[in-house]
Design an enzyme around this catalytic site. Structure first.
Site, PDB file in Angstrom:
ATOM      1  N   GLU A 116      10.701   3.876   4.697  1.00 44.64           N
ATOM      2  CA  GLU A 116       9.554   3.269   3.792  1.00 44.64           C
ATOM      3  C   GLU A 116       9.514   3.791   2.591  1.00 44.64           C
ATOM      4  O   GLU A 116       9.087   3.199   1.396  1.00 44.64           O
ATOM      5  CB  GLU A 116       8.413   3.216   4.532  1.00 44.64           C
ATOM      6  CG  GLU A 116       7.451   4.695   4.567  1.00 44.64           C
ATOM      7  CD  GLU A 116       6.098   4.433   5.111  1.00 44.64           C
ATOM      8  OE1 GLU A 116       5.907   4.232   6.408  1.00 44.64           O
ATOM      9  OE2 GLU A 116       5.100   4.710   4.284  1.00 44.64           O
ATOM     10  N   LYS A 149      18.732   3.749 -16.431  1.00 44.64           N
ATOM     11  CA  LYS A 149      19.888   4.584 -15.911  1.00 44.64           C
ATOM     12  C   LYS A 149      19.948   4.567 -14.397  1.00 44.64           C
ATOM     13  O   LYS A 149      19.018   4.549 -13.925  1.00 44.64           O
ATOM     14  CB  LYS A 149      19.605   6.232 -16.193  1.00 44.64           C
ATOM     15  CG  LYS A 149      20.086   6.500 -17.721  1.00 44.64           C
ATOM     16  CD  LYS A 149      19.869   7.954 -17.842  1.00 44.64           C
ATOM     17  CE  LYS A 149      20.862   8.657 -18.893  1.00 44.64           C
ATOM     18  NZ  LYS A 149      20.700   9.821 -19.144  1.00 44.64           N
ATOM     19  N   GLU A 164       7.921   8.172  13.795  1.00 43.51           N
ATOM     20  CA  GLU A 164       8.317   7.661  12.358  1.00 43.51           C
ATOM     21  C   GLU A 164       8.037   8.696  11.436  1.00 43.51           C
ATOM     22  O   GLU A 164       7.074   9.662  11.517  1.00 43.51           O
ATOM     23  CB  GLU A 164       7.136   6.403  12.044  1.00 43.51           C
ATOM     24  CG  GLU A 164       7.361   6.035  10.705  1.00 43.51           C
ATOM     25  CD  GLU A 164       6.278   4.860  10.333  1.00 43.51           C
ATOM     26  OE1 GLU A 164       6.045   4.047  11.498  1.00 43.51           O
ATOM     27  OE2 GLU A 164       6.093   4.475   9.431  1.00 43.51           O
ATOM     28  N   GLU A 220       5.793  -5.185   9.835  1.00 45.15           N
ATOM     29  CA  GLU A 220       4.654  -4.286  10.206  1.00 45.15           C
ATOM     30  C   GLU A 220       3.287  -5.278   9.746  1.00 45.15           C
ATOM     31  O   GLU A 220       3.541  -6.354   9.032  1.00 45.15           O
ATOM     32  CB  GLU A 220       4.449  -2.996   9.311  1.00 45.15           C
ATOM     33  CG  GLU A 220       3.249  -2.306   9.456  1.00 45.15           C
ATOM     34  CD  GLU A 220       3.426  -1.024   8.739  1.00 45.15           C
ATOM     35  OE1 GLU A 220       4.120  -0.687   7.808  1.00 45.15           O
ATOM     36  OE2 GLU A 220       2.574  -0.231   9.222  1.00 45.15           O
ATOM     37  N   ASP A 242       3.338   7.734  13.617  1.00 42.72           N
ATOM     38  CA  ASP A 242       3.714   7.942  12.170  1.00 42.72           C
ATOM     39  C   ASP A 242       3.346   9.296  11.532  1.00 42.72           C
ATOM     40  O   ASP A 242       1.971   9.428  11.420  1.00 42.72           O
ATOM     41  CB  ASP A 242       3.237   6.667  11.397  1.00 42.72           C
ATOM     42  CG  ASP A 242       3.857   6.703  10.045  1.00 42.72           C
ATOM     43  OD1 ASP A 242       4.669   7.613   9.703  1.00 42.72           O
ATOM     44  OD2 ASP A 242       3.437   5.650   9.387  1.00 42.72           O
ATOM     45  N   LYS A 260       0.297   1.183  16.329  1.00 39.05           N
ATOM     46  CA  LYS A 260       0.815   2.189  15.773  1.00 39.05           C
ATOM     47  C   LYS A 260      -0.270   3.172  15.289  1.00 39.05           C
ATOM     48  O   LYS A 260      -1.387   2.677  14.862  1.00 39.05           O
ATOM     49  CB  LYS A 260       1.595   1.981  14.441  1.00 39.05           C
ATOM     50  CG  LYS A 260       2.304   3.121  13.892  1.00 39.05           C
ATOM     51  CD  LYS A 260       3.627   2.754  12.978  1.00 39.05           C
ATOM     52  CE  LYS A 260       3.117   2.843  11.348  1.00 39.05           C
ATOM     53  NZ  LYS A 260       4.156   2.366  10.569  1.00 39.05           N
ATOM     54  N   MET A 261      -0.346   4.446  15.530  1.00 34.50           N
ATOM     55  CA  MET A 261      -1.275   5.358  15.181  1.00 34.50           C
ATOM     56  C   MET A 261      -0.539   6.636  14.067  1.00 34.50           C
ATOM     57  O   MET A 261       0.635   6.707  14.402  1.00 34.50           O
ATOM     58  CB  MET A 261      -2.011   5.884  16.207  1.00 34.50           C
ATOM     59  CG  MET A 261      -1.131   6.893  17.036  1.00 34.50           C
ATOM     60  SD  MET A 261      -1.968   7.313  18.443  1.00 34.50           S
ATOM     61  CE  MET A 261      -3.055   8.928  17.817  1.00 34.50           C
ATOM     62  N   LYS A 262      -1.449   7.186  13.392  1.00 35.97           N
ATOM     63  CA  LYS A 262      -1.109   8.234  12.737  1.00 35.97           C
ATOM     64  C   LYS A 262      -1.109   9.623  13.468  1.00 35.97           C
ATOM     65  O   LYS A 262      -1.945   9.936  14.236  1.00 35.97           O
ATOM     66  CB  LYS A 262      -1.834   8.504  11.256  1.00 35.97           C
ATOM     67  CG  LYS A 262      -2.084   7.383  10.536  1.00 35.97           C
ATOM     68  CD  LYS A 262      -0.534   7.096   9.777  1.00 35.97           C
ATOM     69  CE  LYS A 262      -0.533   5.732   9.103  1.00 35.97           C
ATOM     70  NZ  LYS A 262       0.668   5.526   8.478  1.00 35.97           N
ATOM     71  N   TYR A 318      -1.185  -4.773   9.346  1.00 30.12           N
ATOM     72  CA  TYR A 318      -2.307  -4.144   9.033  1.00 30.12           C
ATOM     73  C   TYR A 318      -3.463  -4.782   9.434  1.00 30.12           C
ATOM     74  O   TYR A 318      -4.162  -5.295   8.421  1.00 30.12           O
ATOM     75  CB  TYR A 318      -2.542  -3.403   7.803  1.00 30.12           C
ATOM     76  CG  TYR A 318      -1.457  -2.624   7.354  1.00 30.12           C
ATOM     77  CD1 TYR A 318      -1.355  -1.340   8.001  1.00 30.12           C
ATOM     78  CD2 TYR A 318      -0.505  -2.986   6.669  1.00 30.12           C
ATOM     79  CE1 TYR A 318      -0.230  -0.546   7.170  1.00 30.12           C
ATOM     80  CE2 TYR A 318       0.471  -2.267   6.016  1.00 30.12           C
ATOM     81  CZ  TYR A 318       0.798  -0.887   6.275  1.00 30.12           C
ATOM     82  OH  TYR A 318       1.924  -0.265   5.905  1.00 30.12           O
ATOM     83  N   ASP A 368      11.164  -1.096   2.540  1.00 33.22           N
ATOM     84  CA  ASP A 368      10.188  -2.413   2.156  1.00 33.22           C
ATOM     85  C   ASP A 368      10.425  -2.940   0.634  1.00 33.22           C
ATOM     86  O   ASP A 368      10.534  -1.909  -0.452  1.00 33.22           O
ATOM     87  CB  ASP A 368       8.625  -1.450   2.006  1.00 33.22           C
ATOM     88  CG  ASP A 368       7.534  -2.550   1.459  1.00 33.22           C
ATOM     89  OD1 ASP A 368       8.064  -3.625   0.930  1.00 33.22           O
ATOM     90  OD2 ASP A 368       6.574  -1.838   1.535  1.00 33.22           O
ATOM     91  N   ASN A 394       0.709  -1.270   0.034  1.00 30.52           N
ATOM     92  CA  ASN A 394      -0.129  -0.027  -0.128  1.00 30.52           C
ATOM     93  C   ASN A 394       0.957   1.234  -0.014  1.00 30.52           C
ATOM     94  O   ASN A 394       2.096   1.217   0.354  1.00 30.52           O
ATOM     95  CB  ASN A 394      -1.011  -0.054   1.152  1.00 30.52           C
ATOM     96  CG  ASN A 394      -0.019   0.271   2.535  1.00 30.52           C
ATOM     97  OD1 ASN A 394       0.252   1.424   2.926  1.00 30.52           O
ATOM     98  ND2 ASN A 394       0.553  -0.763   3.130  1.00 30.52           N
ATOM     99  N   HIS A 414       8.211  -1.738   6.500  1.00 32.60           N
ATOM    100  CA  HIS A 414       7.016  -1.259   6.226  1.00 32.60           C
ATOM    101  C   HIS A 414       6.129  -2.352   5.055  1.00 32.60           C
ATOM    102  O   HIS A 414       6.637  -3.037   4.387  1.00 32.60           O
ATOM    103  CB  HIS A 414       7.016  -0.095   5.239  1.00 32.60           C
ATOM    104  CG  HIS A 414       5.897   0.620   4.492  1.00 32.60           C
ATOM    105  ND1 HIS A 414       5.728   0.154   3.333  1.00 32.60           N
ATOM    106  CD2 HIS A 414       4.879   1.217   4.908  1.00 32.60           C
ATOM    107  CE1 HIS A 414       4.311   0.598   2.869  1.00 32.60           C
ATOM    108  NE2 HIS A 414       3.872   1.356   3.895  1.00 32.60           N
TER     109      HIS A 414
HETATM  110  O1  LIG Z   1      -0.309   5.119   5.859  1.00 30.49           O
HETATM  111  C1  LIG Z   1       0.785   4.665   4.993  1.00 30.49           C
HETATM  112  O2  LIG Z   1       1.035   5.347   3.983  1.00 30.49           O
HETATM  113  C2  LIG Z   1       1.354   3.319   5.563  1.00 30.49           C
HETATM  114  C3  LIG Z   1       2.440   3.659   6.534  1.00 30.49           C
HETATM  115  O3  LIG Z   1       3.185   4.811   6.300  1.00 30.49           O
HETATM  116  C4  LIG Z   1       2.946   2.772   7.290  1.00 30.49           C
HETATM  117  O4  LIG Z   1       2.195   1.734   7.140  1.00 30.49           O
HETATM  118  O5  LIG Z   1       4.063   3.126   8.049  1.00 30.49           O
HETATM  119 MG   LIG Z   2       4.964   4.769   7.775  1.00 32.06          MG
END
Ligand SMILES: O=C([O-])CC(=O)C(=O)O
Ligand SMILES: [Mg+2]
Length: 387
Positions: free
Chosen positions: A263, A100, A237, A339, A211, A180-182, A341, A290, A53, A320
């Site tokens: 990543e 290249k 992150e 990782e 992250d 993990k959270m955003k 999900y 990754d 992803n 990742h």
């Molecule tokens: O939300 C995303 O693009 C995925 C991401 O960064 C992660 O899994 O660390």
């Molecule tokens: Mg990430």
């Protein structure tokens, strides 16, 4: 023995989630089949791969350039010296002929996807799980028990703190001990409330990573660091742009806790620059390259070599992407984990059916190849492509 054909289909993996940089409403992934003329256990060997992803499907590049190079190559030039299997590095060199150096944009995703399918085929032809094949090739003992953490905590329309807490509780109930959270998709004060809500929910049962998906400029990255460093975080992150090594290294002066990034670095040269100039600390920080996005395992092995030269242990790598390819690399070559999900990007992510997370670890089943055949919903899509 030869590759008869490479096939590609671009599949939707869309969802209404959002990180600090993108939403996933139009997200796609390339699914690739490398069809061989080899038969094992009465069945034709087909290797499968897909990209993780965050980068879109690569059907255009795969069809216009990469498939054709393999189709036009002398089949014998893609075999190993013993002529009893494909040689992934020879296939890789064919894929990358007349390309290249530098500019590792989308082509690294196209090549990484095909490379995954080639390694799957190679391990199936050898009749072994990929992690065992890798351990043997590198003179190591495989360790089928792999650390995994639960990535989620996305921004989502209407998602409030109690929904975020319930999501994280769900991961703990499924056996994870790092979640993990955003961050970075809301003002700092709101993110701090989100983080505190999750910390209250997980208590001492688990640790939290955050992250920012490369969203911050230096001032914002530091402003977050001043707040984040008071929390007991597993890592901070991708604070800034993935190629802004100076930002990362200045950030280290403000953030004594573990940082993670990588990543969105797609070559061993970019990885090397991160190690040289990014201020990353081998005693505590984490590297998230990754292979599925960055020219595949052939290139990832060169990246691991750069780590060694720079004095890093490969146990600092937790890739990742949440795919079984990196699980195999972790089990075979001793990465720090992978990782996962639990609720997203299905059927591509996750583990073979029946594999459970316990104390934040899974145990790899003994399936030939990468192990996709052990995950029914995923294998159904793969079989449709190969038939
Ligand atoms: O939300 C995303 O693009 C995925 C991401 O960064 C992660 O899994 O660390
Ligand atoms: Mg990430």
């Amino acid at each position: 023995m030869q590759i008869l054909e490479i096939r590609e289909v671009t599949k939707p993996i869309a969802s209404p989630i959002r990180n600090a940089y993108i939403d996933f409403s139009k997200m796609t992934s390339s699914l690739v089949a490398v069809v061989t003329d080899v038969v094992r256990d009465g069945k034709r060997v087909v290797g499968y791969g897909f990209n993780s992803n965050g980068r879109y499907g690569q059907g255009g590049l795969i069809r216009e350039r990469f498939m054709r190079r393999v189709a036009e190559a002398d089949p014998a030039s893609l075999l190993n010296d013993a002529q009893d299997n494909l040689d992934p590095d020879r296939v890789w060199a064919t894929l990358m002929s007349n390309e290249k150096p530098g500019g590792h944009g989308e082509r690294s995703v196209a090549v990484g996807t095909i490379d995954m399918a080639v390694w799957d085929a190679v391990a199936k032809i050898a009749g072994k799980p990929l992690f065992r094949l890798l351990a043997e090739r590198h003179g190591r003992e495989a360790d089928p028990r792999v650390f995994v953490y639960a990535a989620g905590g996305y921004y989502y329309p209407g998602k409030d703190l109690s929904a975020l807490r319930a999501e994280m509780r769900g991961y703990l109930d499924r056996g994870y001990n790092v979640v993990k959270m955003k961050i970075g998709g809301a003002p700092l004060a709101e993110d701090a409330r989100r983080i505190e809500a999750v910390l209250a929910e997980i208590g001492s049962q688990a640790q939290l990573a955050v992250d920012a998906n490369g969203r911050f400029d230096l001032d914002t990255a530091i402003a977050y660091a001043r707040v984040l460093r008071d929390y007991p975080l597993f890592w901070y992150e991708e604070a800034g742009d993935p190629l802004d090594y100076r930002l990362q290294s200045v950030l280290a002066e403000y953030y004594p806790g573990p940082m993670a990034t990588g990543e969105n670095l797609f070559s061993h040269q970019d990885a090397r620059n991160l190690l040289r100039y990014g201020g990353m600390r081998p005693d505590r920080d984490w590297l998230q390259f990754d292979c599925a996005l960055s020219y595949g395992l052939c290139e990832y092995l060169r990246t691991l070599r750069e780590l060694e030269i720079a004095g890093w242990s490969c146990s600092r790598c937790i890739p990742h992407g949440g795919h079984q390819m990196s699980l195999n690399i972790a089990a075979g070559l001793g990465l720090g984990g992978n990782e996962s999900y639990p609720d997203l990007f299905q059927p591509y992510g996750g583990f073979p059916d029946g594999v459970r997370v316990e104390n934040g670890h899974i145990v790899m089943p003994e399936l030939p190849g990468i192990g996709f055949e052990g995950k029914q919903d995923l294998y159904k899509e793969m079989r449709e492509l190969a038939q």
